[in-house]
Design an enzyme around this catalytic site. Structure first.
Site, PDB file in Angstrom:
ATOM      1  N   PRO A 171      -7.924   7.626   5.142  1.00 31.37           N
ATOM      2  CA  PRO A 171      -6.985   8.643   5.628  1.00 31.37           C
ATOM      3  C   PRO A 171      -5.681   8.011   6.112  1.00 31.37           C
ATOM      4  O   PRO A 171      -5.691   6.965   6.747  1.00 31.37           O
ATOM      5  CB  PRO A 171      -7.747   9.290   6.790  1.00 31.37           C
ATOM      6  CG  PRO A 171      -9.178   9.037   6.494  1.00 31.37           C
ATOM      7  CD  PRO A 171      -9.221   7.700   5.820  1.00 31.37           C
ATOM      8  N   GLU A 172      -4.567   8.657   5.770  1.00 32.83           N
ATOM      9  CA  GLU A 172      -3.266   8.201   6.219  1.00 32.83           C
ATOM     10  C   GLU A 172      -2.733   9.183   7.264  1.00 32.83           C
ATOM     11  O   GLU A 172      -3.445  10.069   7.716  1.00 32.83           O
ATOM     12  CB  GLU A 172      -2.335   8.055   5.017  1.00 32.83           C
ATOM     13  CG  GLU A 172      -2.845   7.024   4.010  1.00 32.83           C
ATOM     14  CD  GLU A 172      -1.904   6.793   2.848  1.00 32.83           C
ATOM     15  OE1 GLU A 172      -0.694   7.063   2.989  1.00 32.83           O
ATOM     16  OE2 GLU A 172      -2.373   6.337   1.792  1.00 32.83           O
TER      17      GLU A 172
END
Length: 288
Positions: A2-3
Site C-alpha cells: 500500500p502507498e
C-alpha cells in the site's frame, strides 16, 4: 505494498469508526504482529486495556493513533495488512493477528488482519512538543506531498543536492514520503519525465510541475478509494479501491500510451519494475 492513497483511505476509516472509543481488551493472536513492540505481547495488551483512542494520523505510509499523553499506537500495513471494523459476533478472519474490543454499545471491534505478517503494531513514545503526537520512530520520515506543511522549495533544494535519479528521489522517504513504485511511475508519465532523469538537471519549474502531478495522482487515487490489484488491500469496511482501472503507465506493458499511442515499456529497476512511454519519456542524454 500500500502507498500513500491506500493508507490515507484506511486512516480516514479509522478516524470515522474508531476515534474517541475506549479499548476494553486487546488480544494478540500472532506474536509477529507486535514484534516491533520491544516489551512484548503481554505489555502491548496491558497498556492498551482501558486506553482511549484519539484520531488517526499518517506520516507517509505509517499510521498512528494517539493514546494517553506521550504515547501512540503505531501501525505499518506492510504488504498485506488490513484494519477491519467488524461486528463483534462475526467469525474471525483466517489471518487475524490482533483484535481490539471496545467498552461501548456500538457492537463492533477493530481487527488487524495480515496474511504475510510483514506489517505490525507497536506502542511508542511521542516526540515532545509535537502538536500531532508524532511517534519518535517516525521523526526521520519526511512529510508527504499532500501534507499542508510540505515545503516545495526545500524539496527542490534537497532534490538538487541529492545527486541521484528522479524516481529514486521520489521513493526516498527522507526527501518525500508516501510515494511508492506505482504512483511514482504514474506521476513521471504525467510529467513526461524518464525515471532515470538526474535530479541535478531538475529546474525549479520542472520540480513544481512534477509535484503538481504527484498530488494530482494522489488525489485521483484517493477519490477512487486507492489501487487494489488483489484482495489484500481494502478499506476498514473490507472494500477494494478501483484506481487500477485508471492507471496510465504502471502495469500496462505493451499497451498503447494514452497520449501518443506508443507501446508502454517495462524495465527492471531496483528489484522492481518501471513502466514508461519511450516516446513521451525519452531516455535522458545526461549521464545519471
Amino acid at each position: 505494498m500500500p502507498e500513500l492513497p491506500e493508507v490515507e483511505v484506511v486512516r480516514r476509516g479509522l478516524a470515522r469508526w474508531v476515534a474517541g472509543r475506549t479499548v476494553a481488551e486487546a488480544t494478540v493472536l500472532h506474536p509477529r504482529a507486535v514484534r516491533r513492540h520491544p516489551a512484548g505481547p503481554e505489555d502491548f495488551t496491558a497498556r492498551l486495556k482501558n486506553a482511549a483512542l484519539g484520531e488517526a494520523h499518517r506520516r507517509g505510509k505509517y499510521l498512528w493513533i494517539p493514546l494517553e499523553e506521550g504515547t501512540a499506537l503505531v501501525a505499518h500495513l506492510g504488504m498485506s495488512g488490513q484494519f477491519l471494523v467488524r461486528p463483534q459476533g462475526e467469525s474471525y478472519e483466517t489471518h487475524l493477528r490482533v483484535r481490539l474490543t471496545f467498552d461501548d454499545d456500538q457492537g463492533t471491534d477493530l481487527r488487524f488482519v495480515d496474511q504475510r505478517t510483514f506489517g505490525g503494531l507497536s506502542l511508542h513514545e511521542t516526540v515532545p512538543g509535537d502538536p500531532d503526537g508524532l511517534p519518535a520512530p517516525l521523526a526521520h520520515i519526511a512529510r508527504d506531498p499532500i501534507d499542508p506543511a510540505f515545503d516545495d522549495t526545500a524539496f527542490h533544494a534537497a532534490l538538487r543536492r541529492k545527486r541521484t535519479t528522479i524516481k529514486r528521489a521520489l521513493l526516498d522517504q527522507s526527501l518525500i514520503s508516501g510515494v511508492g513504485n506505482i504512483y511514482a511511475d504514474e506521476a513521471l508519465w504525467r510529467s513526461k519525465l524518464h525515471y532515470e532523469r538526474p535530479t541535478a538537471t531538475m529546474t525549479r519549474p520542472r520540480t513544481a510541475e512534477l509535484l503538481a502531478h504527484v498530488r494530482e495522482v494522489m488525489g485521483d487515487a484517493l477519490a477512487a478509494g486507492g489501487t487494489s490489484f488483489d484482495s489484500l488491500y481494502v478499506n476498514v469496511n473490507g472494500e477494494s479501491g478501483y484506481f487500477d482501472r485508471s492507471l496510465d503507465a504502471y502495469g500496462r506493458e505493451d499497451q498503447p500510451c494514452r497520449r501518443c499511442g506508443t507501446p508502454i515499456r517495462r524495465r527492471p529497476w531496483m528489484n522492481r519494475s518501471s513502466y514508461f512511454c519511450p516516446r513521451c519519456q525519452p531516455t535522458p542524454r545526461t549521464p545519471a
